[in-house]
Design an enzyme around this catalytic site. Structure first.
Site, PDB file in Angstrom:
ATOM      1  N   CYS A 172       0.809  -1.229   0.000  1.00  0.00           N
ATOM      2  CA  CYS A 172       0.000   0.000   0.000  1.00  0.00           C
ATOM      3  C   CYS A 172       0.838   1.273   0.000  1.00  0.00           C
ATOM      4  CB  CYS A 172      -0.949   0.001   1.187  1.00  0.00           C
ATOM      5  SG  CYS A 172      -2.084  -1.384   1.110  1.00  0.00           S
TER       6      CYS A 172
ATOM      7  N   ASN B 255      -9.947  -0.381  -2.469  1.00  0.00           N
ATOM      8  CA  ASN B 255      -8.535  -0.144  -2.132  1.00  0.00           C
ATOM      9  C   ASN B 255      -7.693  -0.751  -3.256  1.00  0.00           C
ATOM     10  OD1 ASN B 255      -5.908  -0.559  -1.157  1.00  0.00           O
ATOM     11  ND2 ASN B 255      -6.571  -0.892   0.947  1.00  0.00           N
TER      12      ASN B 255
ATOM     13  N   HIS C  44      -3.643   7.176   1.062  1.00  0.00           N
ATOM     14  CA  HIS C  44      -3.885   5.865   0.460  1.00  0.00           C
ATOM     15  C   HIS C  44      -5.311   5.457   0.814  1.00  0.00           C
ATOM     16  CE1 HIS C  44      -4.028   1.658  -0.219  1.00  0.00           C
ATOM     17  NE2 HIS C  44      -3.902   1.341   1.051  1.00  0.00           N
TER      18      HIS C  44
HETATM   19  C1  LIG Z   1     -11.553  -5.468   7.621  1.00  0.00           C
HETATM   20  C2  LIG Z   1     -12.547  -4.714   8.483  1.00  0.00           C
HETATM   21  C3  LIG Z   1     -13.472  -3.917   7.598  1.00  0.00           C
HETATM   22  C4  LIG Z   1     -13.338  -5.721   9.270  1.00  0.00           C
HETATM   23  O1  LIG Z   1     -14.203  -5.046  10.162  1.00  0.00           O
HETATM   24  P1  LIG Z   1     -14.253  -5.481  11.690  1.00  0.00           P
HETATM   25  O2  LIG Z   1     -15.353  -4.742  12.322  1.00  0.00           O
HETATM   26  O3  LIG Z   1     -12.890  -5.330  12.234  1.00  0.00           O
HETATM   27  O4  LIG Z   1     -14.672  -6.960  11.493  1.00  0.00           O
HETATM   28  P2  LIG Z   1     -14.065  -8.321  12.010  1.00  0.00           P
HETATM   29  O5  LIG Z   1     -12.911  -8.747  11.164  1.00  0.00           O
HETATM   30  O6  LIG Z   1     -13.841  -8.238  13.504  1.00  0.00           O
HETATM   31  O7  LIG Z   1     -15.327  -9.192  11.703  1.00  0.00           O
HETATM   32  C5  LIG Z   1     -16.595  -8.875  12.261  1.00  0.00           C
HETATM   33  C6  LIG Z   1     -17.613  -9.836  11.706  1.00  0.00           C
HETATM   34  O8  LIG Z   1     -17.932  -9.498  10.345  1.00  0.00           O
HETATM   35  C7  LIG Z   1     -17.786 -10.651   9.532  1.00  0.00           C
HETATM   36  N1  LIG Z   1     -17.371 -10.266   8.183  1.00  0.00           N
HETATM   37  C8  LIG Z   1     -16.113 -10.094   7.737  1.00  0.00           C
HETATM   38  N2  LIG Z   1     -16.146  -9.722   6.450  1.00  0.00           N
HETATM   39  C9  LIG Z   1     -17.444  -9.653   6.087  1.00  0.00           C
HETATM   40  C10 LIG Z   1     -18.099  -9.329   4.884  1.00  0.00           C
HETATM   41  N3  LIG Z   1     -17.439  -8.981   3.788  1.00  0.00           N
HETATM   42  N4  LIG Z   1     -19.445  -9.343   4.876  1.00  0.00           N
HETATM   43  C11 LIG Z   1     -20.138  -9.668   5.975  1.00  0.00           C
HETATM   44  N5  LIG Z   1     -19.574  -9.998   7.143  1.00  0.00           N
HETATM   45  C12 LIG Z   1     -18.224  -9.986   7.194  1.00  0.00           C
HETATM   46  C13 LIG Z   1     -16.754 -11.486  10.242  1.00  0.00           C
HETATM   47  O9  LIG Z   1     -16.858 -12.853   9.857  1.00  0.00           O
HETATM   48  C14 LIG Z   1     -17.121 -11.276  11.687  1.00  0.00           C
HETATM   49  O10 LIG Z   1     -18.212 -12.099  12.000  1.00  0.00           O
HETATM   50  P3  LIG Z   1     -18.386 -12.738  13.467  1.00  0.00           P
HETATM   51  O11 LIG Z   1     -18.497 -11.574  14.398  1.00  0.00           O
HETATM   52  O12 LIG Z   1     -19.643 -13.531  13.347  1.00  0.00           O
HETATM   53  O13 LIG Z   1     -17.149 -13.553  13.693  1.00  0.00           O
HETATM   54  C15 LIG Z   1     -11.836  -3.762   9.491  1.00  0.00           C
HETATM   55  O14 LIG Z   1     -11.131  -4.510  10.437  1.00  0.00           O
HETATM   56  C16 LIG Z   1     -10.904  -2.834   8.822  1.00  0.00           C
HETATM   57  O15 LIG Z   1     -11.317  -1.949   8.123  1.00  0.00           O
HETATM   58  N6  LIG Z   1      -9.595  -2.994   9.050  1.00  0.00           N
HETATM   59  C17 LIG Z   1      -8.604  -2.244   8.325  1.00  0.00           C
HETATM   60  C18 LIG Z   1      -8.332  -2.996   7.079  1.00  0.00           C
HETATM   61  C19 LIG Z   1      -7.686  -2.178   6.023  1.00  0.00           C
HETATM   62  O16 LIG Z   1      -7.864  -0.996   5.932  1.00  0.00           O
HETATM   63  N7  LIG Z   1      -6.908  -2.852   5.214  1.00  0.00           N
HETATM   64  C20 LIG Z   1      -6.191  -2.246   4.193  1.00  0.00           C
HETATM   65  C21 LIG Z   1      -4.947  -1.732   4.760  1.00  0.00           C
HETATM   66  S1  LIG Z   1      -3.933  -1.147   3.560  1.00  0.00           S
END
Ligand SMILES: CC(C)(COP(=O)(O)OP(=O)(O)OC[C@H]1O[C@@H](n2cnc3c(N)ncnc32)[C@H](O)[C@@H]1OP(=O)(O)O)[C@@H](O)C(=O)NCCC(=O)NCCS
Length: 348
Positions: A114, A305, A275
């Site tokens: 990234c 992204n 980014h």
């Molecule tokens: C990835 C991200 C959106 C996930 O959101 P979160 O609130 O942290 O979610 P979690 O990973 O804890 O998952 C929460 C729940 O949503 C579910 N889930 C994950 N992806 C899903 C999707 N696409 N659709 C529906 N549900 C989803 C998970 O399975 C989990 O379910 P559970 O509670 O029954 O176990 C968040 O962590 C995030 O934005 N992180 C930064 C990632 C990023 O910016 N990456 C790029 C960096 S360059």
């Protein structure tokens, strides 16, 4: 010592639009979940066999070169940032050199995910400042759609990412009121496995246990085993909450570092082009730095992204929309896998 300016900028995004509802055909997800957690409404996916990371980069490069008024023969160095290269090796830079019929110039691939474009810009800036090169082509491009796990297992990562490319031509200027003022590069490898694609690779579970299942430990069956494929170990992985926590600390830090180094504060910024990791991360950074809406550019809603392509795509779109005028103070900032993070402060 000359400074470098972005003499031309271009972007390319594929025609195929995939909405959040379209993602439902592959996995259990919803438009509401994706938008609420990431801000993404839709993303572009490259033509499966008709486009590659390199060809998209070339499309963006053609526009950047045209706007800079240079031809492929004028380019004296290529820097290509990507995590989804056409080949494991050689890099995409040489494929650009070949396809664009350039001279036998140097071609460097940057693997900083990234923050790849900002790292590439920093490298290019040093070559311009030292007087070594006069026309550097820098490309950030990704074809994520080819490497993601489009099943419910991979939904936390595959819904975030999209395909596309951005490119700039960097040239020297003696104009004190324009150009790259400074760049700032950082890394912390402690969390290298939190956002990563481990396989295929040569790690052999050396750094962490159980990253790869080897059918047996015979030479010739280590790099890519059937077990890895069956268990989906060949796909990228991400522990989203940990990425989020680190990103919201390091983004503001590296932006403030760039501003302070040059005697500015956040209120002086005409535009922050972060980014496009996740809209919630950008909003957090905006709040933390007390920036107005018109001081931060976001387009993750349309493209997802796009990793190394996201900063040049966003910068190009901001410029095309008339949001940047000559001399405006602009900060580019990125954070991602590694972890690595970086910023660049420039006068447009
Ligand atoms: C990835 C991200 C959106 C996930 O959101 P979160 O609130 O942290 O979610 P979690 O990973 O804890 O998952 C929460 C729940 O949503 C579910 N889930 C994950 N992806 C899903 C999707 N696409 N659709 C529906 N549900 C989803 C998970 O399975 C989990 O379910 P559970 O509670 O029954 O176990 C968040 O962590 C995030 O934005 N992180 C930064 C990632 C990023 O910016 N990456 C790029 C960096 S360059």
């Amino acid at each position: 010592m000359p400074r470098s300016i972005i003499a031309g900028i271009g972007k390319y995004v594929p025609n195929n639009v995939f909405t959040n509802d379209d993602m439902k055909q592959f996995m259990d997800t919803s438009d509401e979940w994706i938008q609420e957690r990431t801000g993404v409404k839709e993303r572009r996916f490259a033509d499966r066999t008709g486009e590659t990371t390199t060809t998209m980069g070339i499309e963006a490069a053609k526009i950047a070169m045209d706007r800079a008024g240079v031809t492929p023969q004028d380019i004296d160095f290529i820097i290509f940032a990507t995590l989804s290269p056409d080949y494991y090796f050689p890099g995409c830079g040489v494929l650009v050199q070949r396809a664009m019929k350039m001279k036998e110039i140097g071609a460097l691939d940057v693997r900083n995910q990234c923050s790849g474009f900002v790292y590439a810009l920093s490298v290019g800036d040093q070559f311009i400042r030292s007087g070594m090169y006069k026309n550097i082509l820098i490309i950030g491009s990704e074809k994520h759609s080819f490497i993601m796990d489009f099943t419910t297992r991979g939904r936390n990562i595959s819904v975030i990412f999209g395909d596309g490319a951005g490119a700039v031509v960097l040239q020297p200027t003696e104009d004190d009121h324009r150009g790259v003022l400074s760049t700032h590069l950082h890394s912390d490898g402690n969390d290298a496995e939190i956002l990563a694609a481990y396989n295929p690779g040569t790690h052999a579970n050396y750094w962490k246990k159980d990253l790869a299942d080897y059918d047996n430990a015979e030479i010739g069956e280590l790099y890519q085993s059937h077990a890895m494929i069956e268990k989906g170990q060949n796909y990228p992985v991400m522990h989203g909450p940990d990425v989020f926590k680190k990103a919201i600390t390091k983004f503001p830090e590296v932006i403030i570092e760039a501003l302070e180094k040059n005697g500015y504060s956040a209120s002086d910024l005409r535009l922050l082009v972060p980014h496009q990791a996740n809209l919630r991360i950008s909003q957090y950074v905006q709040q933390k730095l007390k920036l107005r809406n018109d001081q931060v550019f976001n387009n993750i809603q349309k493209y997802g992204n796009t990793t190394a392509a996201s900063v040049p795509i966003a910068l190009c779109e901001a410029w095309e929309e008339g949001r940047l005028k000559e001399g405006d103070l602009v900060c580019l900032a990125a954070f991602g896998s590694g972890f690595t993070w970086a910023s660049a402060l420039l006068k447009w």
